[in-house]
Design a protein around this motif. Structure first.
Motif, short mmCIF file in Angstrom:
data_model
loop_
_atom_site.label_atom_id
_atom_site.label_comp_id
_atom_site.label_asym_id
_atom_site.label_seq_id
_atom_site.Cartn_x
_atom_site.Cartn_y
_atom_site.Cartn_z
N ASN A 1 -4.32 -4.33 -0.58
CA ASN A 1 -4.89 -3.07 -1.08
C ASN A 1 -4.31 -2.62 -2.42
OD1 ASN A 1 -6.70 -2.74 1.03
ND2 ASN A 1 -5.35 -1.42 2.22
N TRP B 1 2.18 -0.16 6.06
CA TRP B 1 1.96 -0.13 7.51
C TRP B 1 3.10 -0.82 8.26
CZ3 TRP B 1 -1.36 3.44 8.59
CH2 TRP B 1 -2.46 3.67 7.76
N GLN C 1 -1.02 2.65 2.46
CA GLN C 1 -1.01 2.57 1.00
C GLN C 1 -1.43 3.87 0.33
OE1 GLN C 1 -2.65 0.05 2.82
NE2 GLN C 1 -1.57 -1.83 2.25
N VAL D 1 -5.35 5.18 0.13
CA VAL D 1 -5.96 4.05 -0.55
C VAL D 1 -7.39 4.35 -1.01
CG1 VAL D 1 -6.78 2.98 1.59
CG2 VAL D 1 -6.22 1.53 -0.35
C1 LIG Z 1 -6.15 -1.47 3.48
O1 LIG Z 1 -6.41 -0.08 3.72
C2 LIG Z 1 -7.18 0.19 4.89
C3 LIG Z 1 -7.40 1.69 4.92
O2 LIG Z 1 -6.19 2.39 5.04
C4 LIG Z 1 -6.42 -0.31 6.12
O3 LIG Z 1 -7.20 -0.10 7.27
C5 LIG Z 1 -6.10 -1.77 5.96
O4 LIG Z 1 -5.31 -2.20 7.06
C6 LIG Z 1 -5.35 -2.00 4.66
N1 LIG Z 1 -5.10 -3.41 4.46
C7 LIG Z 1 -3.85 -3.91 4.44
C8 LIG Z 1 -3.75 -5.37 4.23
O5 LIG Z 1 -2.85 -3.22 4.56
#
Ligand SMILES: *[C@@H]1O[C@H](CO)[C@@H](O)[C@H](O)[C@H]1NC(C)=O
Ligand SMILES: *[C@@H]1O[C@H](CO)[C@@H](O)[C@H](O)[C@H]1NC(C)=O
Length: 330
Positions: free
Chosen positions: A57, A275, A293, A312
């Motif tokens: 992201n 995360w 993010q 994000v």
């Molecule tokens: C990218 O952002 C989305 C929305 O927050 C999330 O669901 C997804 O897991 C994220 N991707 C990564 C690779 O962290």
């Protein structure tokens, strides 16, 4: 009568002589100037822990930074370090510089000066390369130095190279190698950074004082508090009435208040992979936490600060307003 005017002359001259001595003894941090807007206000974005060639992201965060940067007519961008994963740059010719920076933050509003510090991952590669004027020739936005001051009229920024403070990086060289050129020995380096930080803070007459470093002082996330900075730097930030300490390192967004002073501890380290999922929601002083993010914006006037955290997709997650008269954090 004559002696009286001599005396008052001495009284007038004394502070400026002291000031001169002071300036010559505190010229260690490199000093830069950045003009505020015509109305005296200033706005900027903060992103950290980002360089992954657009993955995790990073590109989505960059797009939203472009949109918010345009809306707020930002003056510049601050990077809180861990600029290039996993191991910094291999040298000035490393294509990661273009692939993770130049080709990612392409929005018009982000074509401004970037002020960056080094993170621990940057030290795992050629740390000196990130400081090189060669990179500034490749992309004129880039500016990364170890510790330095940016005077932007209503606000003074004190960028601090925090990686050498963390003892475990020195004790465990088997796991990773760190580029300690121009830094070792650790104790001498820390003493000199702290002395120069103190004299820069002491000498600052800016309305707002903001210290930026890669490592957390306080954090509810994976890495937690950085004890070396709690012991060595936090007391100084309190003494010299620093308004905000802004960091990355933990891949999240957070707002923590200090128990002993109006200092706010703000993490913006969510420029790509995040995360982590191991948050201590009971951490002392925690006012806001987001594990995903995003990035942060700061708008300053002589009277107020507005700070906003975004996810994000550019959604507002948390806002706080501070006033210079009454510290009304929300
Ligand atoms: C990218 O952002 C989305 C929305 O927050 C999330 O669901 C997804 O897991 C994220 N991707 C990564 C690779 O962290
Ligand atoms: C912060 O101040 C701005 C005006 O400067 C205002 O529009 C906004 O609603 C305030 N936010 C909060 C959370 O009080």
């Amino acid at each position: 009568m004559v002696s009286f005017s001599y005396k008052s002359m001495a009284l007038v001259l004394l502070p400026s002589i002291l000031a001169l001595c002071f300036i010559s003894s505190s010229a260690e941090f490199h000093r830069l100037e950045h003009a505020a807007k015509n109305d005296g206000s200033l706005s900027f974005l903060v992103v950290g822990d980002w360089g992954r060639r657009g993955t995790y992201n990073q590109s989505q965060v960059a797009t939203q930074m472009g949109r918010i940067g345009d809306k707020l007519d930002i003056n510049f961008v601050i990077s809180t370090g861990d600029n290039f994963y996993d191991d910094g740059l291999t040298g000035v010719e490393d294509k990661a510089f273009q692939e993770s920076f130049t080709n990612i933050y392409t929005a018009e509003s982000l074509q401004k000066q970037w002020y960056a510090v080094l993170g621990n991952h940057d030290y795992r590669g050629d740390a000196v390369a990130q400081l090189s004027p060669v990179l500034r020739k490749l992309d004129s936005r880039w500016l990364c130095l170890r510790s330095y001051v940016v005077n932007a009229e209503i606000v003074e920024f004190f960028f601090v190279d925090t990686t050498p403070f963390v003892e475990k990086y020195w004790l465990d060289p088997e796991e990773h190698t760190y580029d300690w050129r121009d830094v070792a020995p650790r104790n001498t380096y820390m003493a000199s950074v702290l002395k120069d930080l103190e004299s820069a803070l002491k000498g600052s007459s800016a309305t707002w004082k903001i210290v930026v470093g890669h490592h957390t002082i306080r954090s509810a996330s994976h890495h937690g508090d950085t004890q070396e900075l709690v012991n060595l730097m936090l007391p100084m930030l309190r003494t010299y009435k620093v308004d905000f300490y802004i960091n990355g390192h933990d891949h999240c967004l957070q707002h923590i208040i200090d128990s002993n002073s109006p200092l706010l501890l703000l993490t913006s380290g969510a420029g790509s992979k995040s995360w982590r999922g191991d948050t201590d929601m009971n951490h002392d002083g925690l006012r806001f936490f987001y594990d995903g993010q995003g990035f942060m914006s700061v708008q300053l006037t002589p009277a107020d600060a507005r700070i906003i955290f975004y996810d994000v997709a550019g959604n507002v997650l948390h806002r706080l307003n501070m006033s210079k008269e009454i510290y009304a954090a929300i």
